[in-house]
Design an enzyme around this catalytic site. Structure first.
Site, mmCIF file in Angstrom:
data_model
loop_
_atom_site.group_PDB
_atom_site.id
_atom_site.type_symbol
_atom_site.label_atom_id
_atom_site.label_comp_id
_atom_site.label_asym_id
_atom_site.label_seq_id
_atom_site.Cartn_x
_atom_site.Cartn_y
_atom_site.Cartn_z
ATOM 1 N N LYS A 39 0.758 -1.076 0.022
ATOM 2 C CA LYS A 39 0.020 0.314 -0.214
ATOM 3 C C LYS A 39 0.931 1.362 -0.286
ATOM 4 C CE LYS A 39 0.826 1.224 4.460
ATOM 5 N NZ LYS A 39 1.451 2.641 4.823
ATOM 6 N N ASP A 89 -2.406 -1.749 9.771
ATOM 7 C CA ASP A 89 -2.585 -1.974 8.109
ATOM 8 C C ASP A 89 -3.274 -3.446 7.843
ATOM 9 O OD1 ASP A 89 -1.433 1.116 8.194
ATOM 10 O OD2 ASP A 89 0.277 0.272 8.046
#
Ligand code: C5P
Length: 297
Positions: A10, A137
């Site tokens: 990401k 995350d």
């Protein structure tokens, strides 16, 4: 029998950070975009829990029970009363300790792979709950695409994205510890009033429209000053990418990977070439996003 899951890295197109909470975490408004750099996690039955890793950064990956992939397998096994007798192999392409959620990707990947291997049939909601326990995350690595994360970053709302964004990622010569970067954020913030973190309307609109120029004008990372304070050489990498034609340059998450938004795939290749030749980073790679989250092969 084995199961392989592919999981993306990401980049945070916006990372708004609030004041430190009593539990030490920070409230975030974290706009995640999944990009096409992947780790592959393969699980197979074994005599006992074992983790192996291959790839350029493999030597830096812990292979004990602190590895998020091992923790994911243990968490699912504990919930189901299963012995976690599994060999987890990680083919690692996401930079280690790089601010691109590589460890989180391995956690989400191992969870999805063990669910398939063991036939546990966990619901999406249960998988997401386990991910949130593993790390802030990790849920995003499971869902992919683009999402706004609030709370620690783990409470996700999916976002519409109206196009593909072309990025270059410059890998640094060493890693940065996420807790150390948050501690530096706190140190730099001392005596200042920290506003509530909110996602910028203009940024969400830019994503929804697939408007690269508008996104370049609004990307923002509140951890960038802290990452630069701990790793001042990153300023030269950011400058080199801008000089080579990137529309925006920023630190990815807690760093030290730097991210460069470019107009198109051809410009991304050019910027990656210039960064590789600049001597300001270890390597530079192109990747587009959004891409899907953790997927069984
Ligand atoms: O959630 P995760 O274990 O990935 O977080 C790693 C570290 O990053 C935490 O221990 C904390 O120091 C910092 N962190 C934070 N606020 C967040 C997320 C992470 O301070 N929202």
């Amino acid at each position: 029998m084995s199961v392989t899951v592919r999981v993306p890295a990401k980049v945070n197109v916006q990372l708004a950070v609030g004041a430190a909470r009593p539990d030490g975490f920070h409230d975030l408004a974290n706009v995640f975009l999944a990009v096409g750099l992947y780790d592959e996690v393969t699980v197979a039955p074994a005599d006992e829990l074992r983790v192996t890793c291959a790839g350029p950064d493999a030597a830096q990956v812990p292979l004990d029970r602190t590895n998020l992939a091992a923790r994911a397998a243990l968490a699912l096994a504990a919930r189901r009363g299963i012995e976690p007798k599994v060999h987890i192999h990680i083919d690692k392409d996401i930079p280690v300790a790089g601010g691109m959620a590589g460890g989180s990707a391995d956690g989400a990947g191992a969870l999805l792979a063990c669910d398939a291997l063991w036939g546990t049939g966990a619901s999406r909601a249960e998988l997401l709950a386990i991910c949130a326990e593993l790390g802030s995350d990790v849920p995003f690595a499971l869902v992919g695409g683009a999402a706004l994360g609030v709370g620690r970053g783990e409470r996700l709302t999916g976002l519409d994205v109206g196009g593909t964004f072309h990025w270059v990622f410059a890998m640094a010569g060493r890693g940065l510890s996420t807790p150390a970067v948050f501690r530096e954020f706190d140190r730099l913030a001392e005596g200042r009033e920290i506003p509530e973190p909110v996602a910028a309307r203009e940024l969400l609109d830019a994503l929804a429209k697939g408007d690269t120029d508008a996104l370049a004008a609004t990307v923002a990372n509140d951890l960038q000053p802290a990452a630069l304070s701990l790793f001042p050489e990153l300023a030269a990498t950011l400058s080199a990418g801008r000089a080579a034609g990137a529309l925006a340059a920023l630190v990815s998450g807690s760093g030290p990977t730097t991210a460069f938004l470019t107009r198109d795939a051809a410009t991304a290749e050019k910027v990656a070439g210039a960064l590789s030749a600049s001597g300001t980073c270890r390597a530079a790679r192109t990747a587009a996003g959004p891409v899907a989250g953790a997927t069984v092969f």
